[in-house]
Design a protein around this motif. Structure first.
Motif, PDB file in Angstrom:
ATOM      1  N   SER A 110      11.664  21.724   3.321  1.00 15.62           N
ATOM      2  CA  SER A 110      12.146  22.655   2.315  1.00 15.62           C
ATOM      3  C   SER A 110      11.744  24.066   2.732  1.00 15.62           C
ATOM      4  O   SER A 110      10.585  24.315   3.079  1.00 15.62           O
ATOM      5  CB  SER A 110      11.520  22.326   0.948  1.00 15.62           C
ATOM      6  N   GLY A 111      12.704  24.980   2.763  1.00 18.93           N
ATOM      7  CA  GLY A 111      12.422  26.340   3.199  1.00 18.93           C
ATOM      8  C   GLY A 111      12.649  26.576   4.676  1.00 18.93           C
ATOM      9  O   GLY A 111      12.444  27.692   5.173  1.00 18.93           O
ATOM     10  N   ILE A 128       5.301  28.821   7.378  1.00 21.51           N
ATOM     11  CA  ILE A 128       6.396  29.776   7.199  1.00 21.51           C
ATOM     12  C   ILE A 128       7.304  29.335   6.055  1.00 21.51           C
ATOM     13  O   ILE A 128       7.783  30.162   5.268  1.00 21.51           O
ATOM     14  CB  ILE A 128       7.189  29.947   8.515  1.00 21.51           C
ATOM     15  N   CYS A 129       7.522  28.025   5.944  1.00 20.97           N
ATOM     16  CA  CYS A 129       8.322  27.514   4.829  1.00 20.97           C
ATOM     17  C   CYS A 129       7.691  27.908   3.492  1.00 20.97           C
ATOM     18  O   CYS A 129       8.396  28.269   2.543  1.00 20.97           O
ATOM     19  CB  CYS A 129       8.445  25.992   4.910  1.00 20.97           C
ATOM     20  N   GLU A 130       6.373  27.849   3.421  1.00 26.67           N
ATOM     21  CA  GLU A 130       5.688  28.224   2.185  1.00 26.67           C
ATOM     22  C   GLU A 130       5.816  29.720   1.910  1.00 26.67           C
ATOM     23  O   GLU A 130       5.939  30.136   0.759  1.00 26.67           O
ATOM     24  CB  GLU A 130       4.215  27.808   2.250  1.00 26.67           C
ATOM     25  N   VAL A 151      10.759  30.879  -2.402  1.00 21.66           N
ATOM     26  CA  VAL A 151      11.114  31.733  -3.550  1.00 21.66           C
ATOM     27  C   VAL A 151      11.090  30.956  -4.867  1.00 21.66           C
ATOM     28  O   VAL A 151      10.913  31.541  -5.936  1.00 21.66           O
ATOM     29  CB  VAL A 151      12.506  32.371  -3.346  1.00 21.66           C
ATOM     30  N   LYS A 152      11.263  29.639  -4.805  1.00 21.89           N
ATOM     31  CA  LYS A 152      11.251  28.823  -6.022  1.00 21.89           C
ATOM     32  C   LYS A 152       9.840  28.441  -6.457  1.00 21.89           C
ATOM     33  O   LYS A 152       9.656  27.904  -7.558  1.00 21.89           O
ATOM     34  CB  LYS A 152      12.060  27.542  -5.806  1.00 21.89           C
ATOM     35  N   ARG A 184       3.639  24.775  -6.618  1.00 23.79           N
ATOM     36  CA  ARG A 184       3.562  23.778  -7.692  1.00 23.79           C
ATOM     37  C   ARG A 184       3.158  22.406  -7.152  1.00 23.79           C
ATOM     38  O   ARG A 184       2.418  21.666  -7.797  1.00 23.79           O
ATOM     39  CB  ARG A 184       4.911  23.699  -8.412  1.00 23.79           C
ATOM     40  N   ALA A 185       3.643  22.087  -5.946  1.00 20.82           N
ATOM     41  CA  ALA A 185       3.282  20.803  -5.332  1.00 20.82           C
ATOM     42  C   ALA A 185       1.795  20.764  -5.006  1.00 20.82           C
ATOM     43  O   ALA A 185       1.123  19.741  -5.223  1.00 20.82           O
ATOM     44  CB  ALA A 185       4.112  20.571  -4.071  1.00 20.82           C
TER      45      ALA A 185
END
Length: 204
Positions: A39-40, A139-141, A145-146, A151-152
């Motif tokens: 994700s990301g 980098i994904c983190e 933007v969401k 949250r995870a």
């Protein structure tokens, strides 16, 4: 009705308008570009950018996006391991229909498990093109933007890929795109060049 008999009265109907006839009409072959990554990692961004370029060239395309599919086809599924397996199974079957329709399909799904991607590959055969969007989780983190990774990590989202659920990197993808450091236009060109080399289309 007994489920064991559910396929007895189902017969495949052969179409007169074949995939090859559609390819001749469309002036390109159909295939499935299966973008996978965390994700990301930029899967959706890259898939839509590639689609835009192909559309400008006059080719028939469609993006199956992970979030969009869950608004309809897979709205009944959650994010457990079982639901993710079923999610990818459905996407594979829909992709196969699009391929028969003569469309260049671009799927943007995390699809974290190799067995699920391998199942899609078995279903689609030579039409399956696995494209790994290579981007480290750090980098994904940063791109999150969401706020999903945050949250995870706080335990608000269970079974989140890369945090509480594994992502299994492709072992032999057809193409690896470094979405962490390469500009989007370079990544797009990489995919387009691959498609031309594969004979999916030629510049007009």
């Amino acid at each position: 009705m007994n489920d064991s008999n559910k396929h007895i009265n189902i017969v495949w109907h052969a179409a007169t308008v074949t995939r090859q006839r559609r390819a001749t009409l469309n002036k390109h072959h159909s295939t499935v570009l299966w973008f996978t990554g965390l994700s990301g990692a930029g899967k959706s961004t890259l898939a839509h950018a590639v689609e835009e370029k192909l559309y400008q060239l006059g080719y028939h395309t469609f993006v199956l996006d992970g979030d969009n599919v869950r608004h309809g086809l897979c709205r009944d599924l959650g994010f457990s391991a079982e639901s993710r397996v079923e999610n990818i199974r459905r996407v594979g079957e829909v992709s196969k229909l699009f391929v028969e329709a003569g469309v260049i399909v671009l799927t943007a799904f995390i699809s974290p498990f190799r067995t699920d991607r391998d199942r899609a590959r078995s279903l689609l055969g030579k039409d399956f093109v696995e494209i790994y969007c290579d981007c480290p989780i750090t980098i994904c983190e940063e791109r999150d933007v969401k706020g999903l990774y945050r949250r995870a990590r706080q335990g608000e989202i269970k079974d989140f890929t890369g945090i509480s659920s594994p992502y299994e990197q492709p072992e032999q993808p057809e193409l690896v795109v470094n979405t962490a450091t390469q500009p989007l236009d370079i990544c797009v060109e990489q995919v387009l060049q691959f498609l031309k080399q594969r004979g999916v289309y030629q510049d007009t």
